[in-house]
Design a protein around this motif. Structure first.
Motif, PDB file in Angstrom:
ATOM      1  N   GLY A 110     -12.255   0.729  -5.629  1.00 41.73           N
ATOM      2  CA  GLY A 110     -11.782   1.479  -4.470  1.00 41.73           C
ATOM      3  C   GLY A 110     -10.278   1.585  -4.346  1.00 41.73           C
ATOM      4  N   THR A 111      -9.545   1.284  -5.409  1.00 42.19           N
ATOM      5  CA  THR A 111      -8.084   1.309  -5.324  1.00 42.19           C
ATOM      6  C   THR A 111      -7.554   2.668  -4.859  1.00 42.19           C
ATOM      7  OG1 THR A 111      -7.993  -0.281  -7.143  1.00 42.19           O
ATOM      8  CG2 THR A 111      -5.945   0.827  -6.554  1.00 42.19           C
ATOM      9  N   ALA A 112      -8.060   3.742  -5.438  1.00 41.21           N
ATOM     10  CA  ALA A 112      -7.553   5.077  -5.093  1.00 41.21           C
ATOM     11  C   ALA A 112      -7.832   5.412  -3.638  1.00 41.21           C
ATOM     12  CB  ALA A 112      -8.180   6.123  -6.007  1.00 41.21           C
ATOM     13  N   GLU A 113      -9.068   5.174  -3.193  1.00 37.48           N
ATOM     14  CA  GLU A 113      -9.424   5.473  -1.806  1.00 37.48           C
ATOM     15  C   GLU A 113      -8.560   4.676  -0.832  1.00 37.48           C
ATOM     16  OE1 GLU A 113     -11.488   5.104  -4.227  1.00 37.48           O
ATOM     17  OE2 GLU A 113     -12.816   6.860  -4.204  1.00 37.48           O
ATOM     18  N   THR A 114      -8.319   3.408  -1.168  1.00 34.94           N
ATOM     19  CA  THR A 114      -7.520   2.549  -0.306  1.00 34.94           C
ATOM     20  C   THR A 114      -6.087   3.064  -0.203  1.00 34.94           C
ATOM     21  OG1 THR A 114      -8.861   0.615  -0.911  1.00 34.94           O
ATOM     22  CG2 THR A 114      -6.700   0.195   0.049  1.00 34.94           C
ATOM     23  N   ILE A 115      -5.487   3.315  -1.347  1.00 33.71           N
ATOM     24  CA  ILE A 115      -4.085   3.731  -1.373  1.00 33.71           C
ATOM     25  C   ILE A 115      -3.887   5.064  -0.661  1.00 33.71           C
ATOM     26  CG2 ILE A 115      -2.230   4.529  -2.888  1.00 33.71           C
ATOM     27  CD1 ILE A 115      -3.074   2.349  -4.863  1.00 33.71           C
ATOM     28  N   HIS A 116      -4.756   6.020  -0.902  1.00 35.54           N
ATOM     29  CA  HIS A 116      -4.537   7.342  -0.321  1.00 35.54           C
ATOM     30  C   HIS A 116      -4.839   7.380   1.173  1.00 35.54           C
ATOM     31  CE1 HIS A 116      -3.327   9.429  -3.937  1.00 35.54           C
ATOM     32  NE2 HIS A 116      -4.320   8.846  -4.591  1.00 35.54           N
ATOM     33  N   ALA A 117      -5.846   6.626   1.622  1.00 34.01           N
ATOM     34  CA  ALA A 117      -6.088   6.555   3.069  1.00 34.01           C
ATOM     35  C   ALA A 117      -4.900   5.914   3.772  1.00 34.01           C
ATOM     36  CB  ALA A 117      -7.365   5.755   3.347  1.00 34.01           C
ATOM     37  N   ALA A 118      -4.370   4.854   3.178  1.00 34.70           N
ATOM     38  CA  ALA A 118      -3.217   4.178   3.764  1.00 34.70           C
ATOM     39  C   ALA A 118      -1.976   5.063   3.722  1.00 34.70           C
ATOM     40  CB  ALA A 118      -2.963   2.862   3.030  1.00 34.70           C
ATOM     41  N   ASN A 119      -1.796   5.787   2.635  1.00 36.77           N
ATOM     42  CA  ASN A 119      -0.624   6.654   2.500  1.00 36.77           C
ATOM     43  C   ASN A 119      -0.658   7.803   3.504  1.00 36.77           C
ATOM     44  OD1 ASN A 119       1.840   7.271   1.017  1.00 36.77           O
ATOM     45  ND2 ASN A 119       0.763   9.096   0.296  1.00 36.77           N
ATOM     46  N   ARG A 120      -1.878   8.248   3.846  1.00 32.96           N
ATOM     47  CA  ARG A 120      -2.010   9.296   4.864  1.00 32.96           C
ATOM     48  C   ARG A 120      -1.782   8.738   6.267  1.00 32.96           C
ATOM     49  NH1 ARG A 120      -6.683  10.501   1.770  1.00 32.96           N
ATOM     50  NH2 ARG A 120      -7.973   9.549   3.395  1.00 32.96           N
ATOM     51  N   GLY A 121      -1.811   7.426   6.399  1.00 36.33           N
ATOM     52  CA  GLY A 121      -1.624   6.825   7.708  1.00 36.33           C
ATOM     53  C   GLY A 121      -2.825   6.997   8.614  1.00 36.33           C
ATOM     54  N   GLU A 122      -4.024   6.943   8.017  1.00 38.59           N
ATOM     55  CA  GLU A 122      -5.230   7.049   8.837  1.00 38.59           C
ATOM     56  C   GLU A 122      -5.251   5.929   9.878  1.00 38.59           C
ATOM     57  OE1 GLU A 122      -7.045   9.627   8.548  1.00 38.59           O
ATOM     58  OE2 GLU A 122      -6.406  10.369   6.593  1.00 38.59           O
ATOM     59  N   ASN A 123      -5.669   6.242  11.080  1.00 39.10           N
ATOM     60  CA  ASN A 123      -5.653   5.273  12.176  1.00 39.10           C
ATOM     61  C   ASN A 123      -6.894   4.377  12.132  1.00 39.10           C
ATOM     62  OD1 ASN A 123      -3.162   6.093  13.508  1.00 39.10           O
ATOM     63  ND2 ASN A 123      -4.252   7.976  14.002  1.00 39.10           N
ATOM     64  N   ILE A 124      -6.950   3.580  11.077  1.00 43.17           N
ATOM     65  CA  ILE A 124      -8.064   2.667  10.850  1.00 43.17           C
ATOM     66  C   ILE A 124      -7.517   1.277  10.528  1.00 43.17           C
ATOM     67  CG2 ILE A 124      -9.589   4.506   9.995  1.00 43.17           C
ATOM     68  CD1 ILE A 124      -8.992   3.523   7.141  1.00 43.17           C
ATOM     69  N   VAL A 125      -8.387   0.308  10.589  1.00 39.54           N
ATOM     70  CA  VAL A 125      -8.056  -1.052  10.169  1.00 39.54           C
ATOM     71  C   VAL A 125      -8.827  -1.351   8.888  1.00 39.54           C
ATOM     72  CG1 VAL A 125      -8.168  -3.499  10.760  1.00 39.54           C
ATOM     73  CG2 VAL A 125      -7.630  -1.813  12.530  1.00 39.54           C
ATOM     74  N   ILE A 126      -8.130  -1.846   7.885  1.00 42.96           N
ATOM     75  CA  ILE A 126      -8.761  -2.261   6.632  1.00 42.96           C
ATOM     76  C   ILE A 126      -8.757  -3.783   6.594  1.00 42.96           C
ATOM     77  CG2 ILE A 126      -8.562  -2.271   4.118  1.00 42.96           C
ATOM     78  CD1 ILE A 126      -7.333   0.520   4.297  1.00 42.96           C
ATOM     79  N   ILE A 127      -9.935  -4.373   6.646  1.00 44.29           N
ATOM     80  CA  ILE A 127     -10.074  -5.828   6.558  1.00 44.29           C
ATOM     81  C   ILE A 127     -10.433  -6.167   5.123  1.00 44.29           C
ATOM     82  CG2 ILE A 127     -11.360  -7.844   7.367  1.00 44.29           C
ATOM     83  CD1 ILE A 127     -11.744  -6.351  10.035  1.00 44.29           C
ATOM     84  N   PHE A 128      -9.583  -6.950   4.493  1.00 45.92           N
ATOM     85  CA  PHE A 128      -9.632  -7.195   3.053  1.00 45.92           C
ATOM     86  C   PHE A 128      -9.877  -8.684   2.802  1.00 45.92           C
ATOM     87  CE2 PHE A 128      -6.518  -7.659  -0.746  1.00 45.92           C
ATOM     88  CZ  PHE A 128      -7.565  -7.759  -1.646  1.00 45.92           C
ATOM     89  N   VAL A 129     -11.056  -9.027   2.313  1.00 45.50           N
ATOM     90  CA  VAL A 129     -11.407 -10.418   2.036  1.00 45.50           C
ATOM     91  C   VAL A 129     -11.162 -10.689   0.554  1.00 45.50           C
ATOM     92  CG1 VAL A 129     -13.191 -12.193   2.199  1.00 45.50           C
ATOM     93  CG2 VAL A 129     -13.123 -10.324   3.870  1.00 45.50           C
ATOM     94  N   ASN A 130     -10.120 -11.451   0.271  1.00 48.11           N
ATOM     95  CA  ASN A 130      -9.675 -11.687  -1.104  1.00 48.11           C
ATOM     96  C   ASN A 130      -9.993 -13.121  -1.529  1.00 48.11           C
ATOM     97  OD1 ASN A 130      -8.349 -11.903  -3.547  1.00 48.11           O
ATOM     98  ND2 ASN A 130      -6.292 -11.822  -2.670  1.00 48.11           N
ATOM     99  N   ASN A 131     -11.054 -13.278  -2.317  1.00 46.86           N
ATOM    100  CA  ASN A 131     -11.369 -14.598  -2.881  1.00 46.86           C
ATOM    101  C   ASN A 131     -11.170 -14.628  -4.392  1.00 46.86           C
ATOM    102  OD1 ASN A 131     -13.678 -13.229  -3.771  1.00 46.86           O
ATOM    103  ND2 ASN A 131     -14.935 -14.013  -2.095  1.00 46.86           N
ATOM    104  N   ALA A 132     -10.527 -13.599  -4.932  1.00 46.29           N
ATOM    105  CA  ALA A 132     -10.095 -13.565  -6.336  1.00 46.29           C
ATOM    106  C   ALA A 132     -11.241 -13.601  -7.333  1.00 46.29           C
ATOM    107  CB  ALA A 132      -9.114 -14.712  -6.618  1.00 46.29           C
ATOM    108  N   ILE A 133     -12.410 -13.126  -6.908  1.00 49.57           N
ATOM    109  CA  ILE A 133     -13.553 -13.160  -7.820  1.00 49.57           C
ATOM    110  C   ILE A 133     -14.635 -12.209  -7.310  1.00 49.57           C
ATOM    111  CG2 ILE A 133     -14.973 -14.962  -6.721  1.00 49.57           C
ATOM    112  CD1 ILE A 133     -15.142 -16.288  -9.539  1.00 49.57           C
ATOM    113  N   TYR A 134     -15.519 -11.772  -8.187  1.00 54.44           N
ATOM    114  CA  TYR A 134     -16.700 -11.027  -7.769  1.00 54.44           C
ATOM    115  C   TYR A 134     -17.770 -12.043  -7.371  1.00 54.44           C
ATOM    116  CZ  TYR A 134     -15.115  -6.448  -9.476  1.00 54.44           C
ATOM    117  OH  TYR A 134     -14.440  -5.271  -9.657  1.00 54.44           O
TER     118      TYR A 134
END
Length: 253
Positions: A110-134
């Motif tokens: 989802g890297t592309a979707e994340t970057i472009h939504a953020a770059n557009r400044g969509e009025n959303i919150v992205i909650i990102f759970v990073n445990n460094a593994i699948y």
């Protein structure tokens, strides 16, 4: 009769958020997801947005959030949550919209979707759970896996010459003009939980105020994927994850 109904209001020290139902959580012992769910429920309730919040969750352990939080949910294809959230928020601007994504989802497919939504400044919150593994699919290496960290697909540890370097995607997102808040939090201690809740509330307030995209990263454990006990996972988190993914605000409004 629920336990809280048997306790007089003046004697109640703490109650489970009303938005969290009674389904038994399936998450592994020590997993951060349950605590993060609780914080989301508390913030939504305190804002009085129970009927006006829409969560978007994709594939991975994050997909099960709908089973525990009684708000409206939409399931997205792997990595596509920010794209779905964009449509939902633009069609329903009065709603509070957030995505709930793991690192294999947000920082990989989802890297592309994340970057472009953020770059557009969509009025959303992205909650990102990073445990460094699948975590769900067998403990494979993720884009966020640390150098030297063993996984099922790099059993001798991540090698930069072969696998490249860990991706600090929150640092990248902080450079985008459409992003108003990037903060990196954790839930490994009570103090960390309090700070994380404060930043979640700030992110949701930003979204409703039309300030742009807010990203709340949770540096988290995965006891099963890391093959550690919950206690050992918390210690490993502090000794290894935090030096590379330091907690704190990367960008604020």
């Amino acid at each position: 009769m629920e336990q809280n109904e048997m306790i007089k209001p003046e004697n109640l020290v703490y109650g489970k958020p009303k938005l969290m139902n009674n389904n038994a959580m399936h998450y592994c012992p020590g997993c951060s997801h349950g605590v993060i769910h609780k914080l989301i429920a508390e913030v939504v309730e305190e804002m009085g947005m129970e009927e006006d919040t829409i969560g978007i969750s994709p594939v991975g352990c994050a997909v099960f959030a709908y089973n525990y939080l009684d708000i409206d949910w939409i399931e997205a294809a792997h990595g596509r949550a920010p794209a779905i959230a964009t449509a939902v928020k633009r069609l329903n601007p009065a709603k509070m919209v957030f995505t709930y994504q793991g690192d294999g989802d947000l920082a990989a497919i989802g890297t592309a979707e994340t970057i472009h939504a953020a770059n557009r400044g969509e009025n959303i919150v992205i909650i990102f759970v990073n445990n460094a593994i699948y975590g769900m699919t067998g403990g494979q290496m993720a884009p966020t896996t640390l150098i030297g960290m063993p996984t099922s697909t790099c059993p001798y540890g991540r090698d930069a010459s072969l696998n490249g370097y860990p991706l600090k995607i929150s640092d990248m997102l902080a450079l985008l003009e459409g992003v108003c808040l990037v903060t990196r939090q954790s839930v490994h201690t009570a103090a960390a939980v309090r700070k994380a809740k404060k930043m979640l509330r700030k992110a949701f307030d930003n979204a409703m105020a039309g300030k742009g995209t807010s990203i709340v990263e949770f540096v988290s454990t995965c006891s099963s994927g890391w093959k550690m006990t919950p206690d050992a996972s918390n210690k490993w988190l502090e000794d290894n994850m935090f030096p590379f993914y330091p907690l704190g605000d990367l960008k604020g409004d």
